[in-house]
Write an enzyme that holds these catalytic residues in place. Structure first.
Site, PDB file in Angstrom:
ATOM      1  N   HIS A 227       0.835  -1.308  -0.067  1.00  0.00           N
ATOM      2  CA  HIS A 227      -0.026  -0.049   0.070  1.00  0.00           C
ATOM      3  C   HIS A 227       0.893   1.276   0.037  1.00  0.00           C
ATOM      4  O   HIS A 227       0.555   2.238   0.793  1.00  0.00           O
ATOM      5  CB  HIS A 227      -0.884  -0.067   1.355  1.00  0.00           C
ATOM      6  CG  HIS A 227      -1.963  -1.101   1.169  1.00  0.00           C
ATOM      7  ND1 HIS A 227      -3.015  -0.916   0.402  1.00  0.00           N
ATOM      8  CD2 HIS A 227      -2.114  -2.617   1.560  1.00  0.00           C
ATOM      9  CE1 HIS A 227      -3.773  -2.064   0.425  1.00  0.00           C
ATOM     10  NE2 HIS A 227      -3.285  -2.880   0.965  1.00  0.00           N
ATOM     11  N   ASP A 308      -0.909  -4.982   5.712  1.00  0.00           N
ATOM     12  CA  ASP A 308      -2.055  -5.845   5.133  1.00  0.00           C
ATOM     13  C   ASP A 308      -1.762  -5.884   3.833  1.00  0.00           C
ATOM     14  O   ASP A 308      -0.924  -5.323   3.220  1.00  0.00           O
ATOM     15  CB  ASP A 308      -3.393  -5.166   4.935  1.00  0.00           C
ATOM     16  CG  ASP A 308      -3.491  -3.726   4.711  1.00  0.00           C
ATOM     17  OD1 ASP A 308      -2.362  -3.044   4.949  1.00  0.00           O
ATOM     18  OD2 ASP A 308      -4.459  -3.338   4.012  1.00  0.00           O
ATOM     19  N   GLU A 309      -2.010  -7.034   3.009  1.00  0.00           N
ATOM     20  CA  GLU A 309      -2.231  -7.236   1.484  1.00  0.00           C
ATOM     21  C   GLU A 309      -0.822  -7.236   1.077  1.00  0.00           C
ATOM     22  O   GLU A 309      -0.923  -6.386   0.051  1.00  0.00           O
ATOM     23  CB  GLU A 309      -3.222  -6.515   0.924  1.00  0.00           C
ATOM     24  CG  GLU A 309      -4.455  -6.756   1.305  1.00  0.00           C
ATOM     25  CD  GLU A 309      -5.686  -6.027   1.104  1.00  0.00           C
ATOM     26  OE1 GLU A 309      -6.622  -6.446   0.778  1.00  0.00           O
ATOM     27  OE2 GLU A 309      -5.550  -4.627   0.828  1.00  0.00           O
ATOM     28  N   SER A 310       0.329  -7.614   1.654  1.00  0.00           N
ATOM     29  CA  SER A 310       1.622  -7.164   0.888  1.00  0.00           C
ATOM     30  C   SER A 310       2.003  -8.328  -0.052  1.00  0.00           C
ATOM     31  O   SER A 310       3.152  -9.028  -0.008  1.00  0.00           O
ATOM     32  CB  SER A 310       2.624  -7.118   1.997  1.00  0.00           C
ATOM     33  OG  SER A 310       2.339  -6.086   2.825  1.00  0.00           O
ATOM     34  N   GLU A 341      -2.161  -9.987   9.275  1.00  0.00           N
ATOM     35  CA  GLU A 341      -1.215 -10.552   8.441  1.00  0.00           C
ATOM     36  C   GLU A 341       0.218 -10.595   9.404  1.00  0.00           C
ATOM     37  O   GLU A 341       0.992 -11.458   9.055  1.00  0.00           O
ATOM     38  CB  GLU A 341      -0.811  -9.922   7.141  1.00  0.00           C
ATOM     39  CG  GLU A 341      -2.337 -10.409   5.951  1.00  0.00           C
ATOM     40  CD  GLU A 341      -3.237  -9.298   6.017  1.00  0.00           C
ATOM     41  OE1 GLU A 341      -3.592  -8.543   7.101  1.00  0.00           O
ATOM     42  OE2 GLU A 341      -3.558  -8.929   4.895  1.00  0.00           O
TER      43      GLU A 341
END
Ligand code: TNX
Length: 503
Positions: A227, A308-310, A341
């Site tokens: 992000h 998150d969401e890496s 995460e």
């Protein structure tokens, strides 16, 4: 006197006894107590009814007495009595504030005018963390709008405002040591037509101070290592080339969005494509500088580092980044918070708080990640996406919002027990936070429609004792808030599930 007094309180208090009498408000009714609480009450009563209450010094001369006594309840709690007079005793300043908010919800129009029902309430919160998250990166909210959101969150007895300050689409906070972040990377958002924006340090301090006056702690988030596309718009050498994974390509095609290009503003809704360059020491000077400057303007105990969401970062690099970022936050004397995460990282800093955003039925991997925060001495904040994600659509036809976690009705938003989501002791649960992601939000009005009424369900689960009331009881209480919300000009979505009162 005809009393349509249903005690429409949300969140439900820990205990309430209603009598059949009422205390009618009269202009000039004397009120005594700590000035901040007296002003809070006088302003709100005047806004709602046009009646001015008179501040007086002597409690004995007052009909509304506000005071603080730590012995009366647990932290943030209060006792409230309405008979021939009103008395609210807060355990502390927040408790007194919440007692006043309860008194405002009790206020009702009767044939004899505005009145409070005879009542006796003893109340204190179930959880210490009662939050809302605002994504100011995908849609930028100016300071005045954030203040409005703060006032309304406090009215529901929420006490944390998590600001998601950075994401792929824009950087929203001035950092003096890296000035290009706001000079080059704040003028975009999650829509090519949106202007973006950013908070100067003074503007941010103004938000923090306003929140504090409503007993709300601001939790700033610098989301890393993913992000971070916007970082590369300002400083391309700090980020990797975008990771063009299959879901990103498919979503871009479906939505007609452009793909991310390193160094250029990104206005699509894809996630998981960006990553900081983990092995460059310059990156770590950058991370330390940003966290240090954020800590300087954030007096609260917590700093959120995302995580998150890496998808664009290898598991090894992710672990290294989370370890290092959480350790920096600790060195700055603050408690790190990270999305769940980060619970996959064995050596994340001790005491790190996890924020769970998976489903009400966690996968075994999610459950293990959450448990790891607790094993490291931390706690978990619950933000289950199929219950408290304010950006999920109410139903398939709702024009705003996303639906990747399903649609979320008010009944779903309230129909779960925070103690039962994860297999953890209740004291490992810090509380509940309802995030508003803003990919589809273009204005405060859009935000309000997604937030209201579901934010009230999250507030009730965060505050009220387990099993405090049935869904049928909640619907009625929530419906009776409609006149109050209308007088506060809150644009709520009038879902059919709720019997909204006309007055
Ligand atoms: C997932 S939840 C995200 C956000 C998106 C959101 C949209 C989480 C920690 N990350 O980047 O905005 O979904 O619902």
């Amino acid at each position: 006197m005809v009393l349509p007094l249903t005690a429409g309180l949300v969140p439900a208090p820990a205990s309430i006894t209603l009598g059949d009498g009422a205390l009618v408000l009269t202009p000039g009714m004397p009120v005594a107590g700590p000035p901040a609480a007296v002003e809070q009450l006088r302003d709100a009563v005047a806004r709602r009814t046009g009646i001015r209450l008179d501040p007086v010094d002597e409690p004995a001369a007052a009909l509304v007495v506000l005071r603080i006594d730590p012995a009366i309840a647990a932290a943030e709690g209060y006792a409230l009595t309405v008979d021939e007079r009103v008395e609210i005793i807060g355990a502390d300043a927040p408790g007194l504030h919440y007692g006043v908010e309860t008194l405002l919800q009790l206020l009702a129009g009767t044939t004899d005018g505005w009145a409070w029902p005879t009542a006796r309430i003893a109340d204190a919160p179930r959880f210490g963390h009662r939050g809302i998250m605002l994504d100011v990166a995908r849609h930028f909210f100016p300071v005045d709008e954030v203040k409005t959101i703060i006032d309304r969150a406090a009215a529901l007895k929420l006490n944390r405002l998590h600001l998601h300050l950075t994401d792929d689409q824009g950087w929203r906070i001035r950092i003096d040591s890296w000035p290009l972040l706001t000079e080059r990377a704040s003028g975009s958002a999650a829509d090519p037509g949106e202007p973006g924006g950013h908070y100067t340090k003074d503007a941010f301090r103004e938000i923090v101070a306003h929140a504090a006056s409503r007993h709300i702690t601001v939790i700033p988030e610098f989301d890393l290592p993913g992000h971070t596309h916007a970082v590369g718009v300002a400083y391309p050498e700090l980020v990797e080339e975008p990771h063009q994974h299959p879901a990103l390509l498919a979503d871009a095609e479906r939505l007609g969005h452009a793909l991310p290009v390193r160094g250029e503003p990104y206005t699509g809704w894809g996630v998981g494509h960006s990553s900081l360059r983990i092995h460059e020491e310059r990156t770590w000077r950058f991370v330390r500088d940003v966290l240090t400057e954020i800590a300087e303007i954030s007096p609260g105990p917590w700093i959120h580092i995302g995580g998150d969401e890496s998808l664009g970062t290898s598991a090894e690099d992710f672990a290294y980044a989370i370890e290092r970022a959480t350790a920096i936050v600790r060195e700055l004397g603050r408690i790190p918070i990270a999305w769940h995460e980060a619970g996959a990282v064995p050596d994340l800093a001790e005491g790190t708080v996890g924020q769970y955003w998976g489903a009400l039925q966690p996968t075994p991997a999610h459950a293990a990640q959450c448990a790891h925060f607790v094993a490291r001495g931390g706690t978990v904040v619950l933000s289950p996406s199929d219950a408290v994600y304010l950006d999920m659509k109410y139903d398939a036809d709702f024009p705003l919002g996303l639906a990747w976690a399903g649609t979320v009705s008010v009944e779903q938003a309230r129909g779960w027990d925070p103690a039962k989501v994860l297999d953890l002791p209740e004291d490992a649960i810090a509380g509940i936070e309802a995030p508003l992601w803003t990919e589809t939000v273009r204005s405060l009005a859009d935000a309000e429609l997604l937030m209201y009424p579901r934010i009230a369900a999250a507030a009730e689960l965060a505050w009220s004792p387990a099993g405090a009331s049935s869904w049928a009881n909640f619907r009625t209480r929530l419906g009776s808030l409609s006149p109050l919300w209308q007088s506060e000009r809150i644009r709520f979505h009038p879902v059919d599930e709720i019997p909204w009162s006309a007055r």
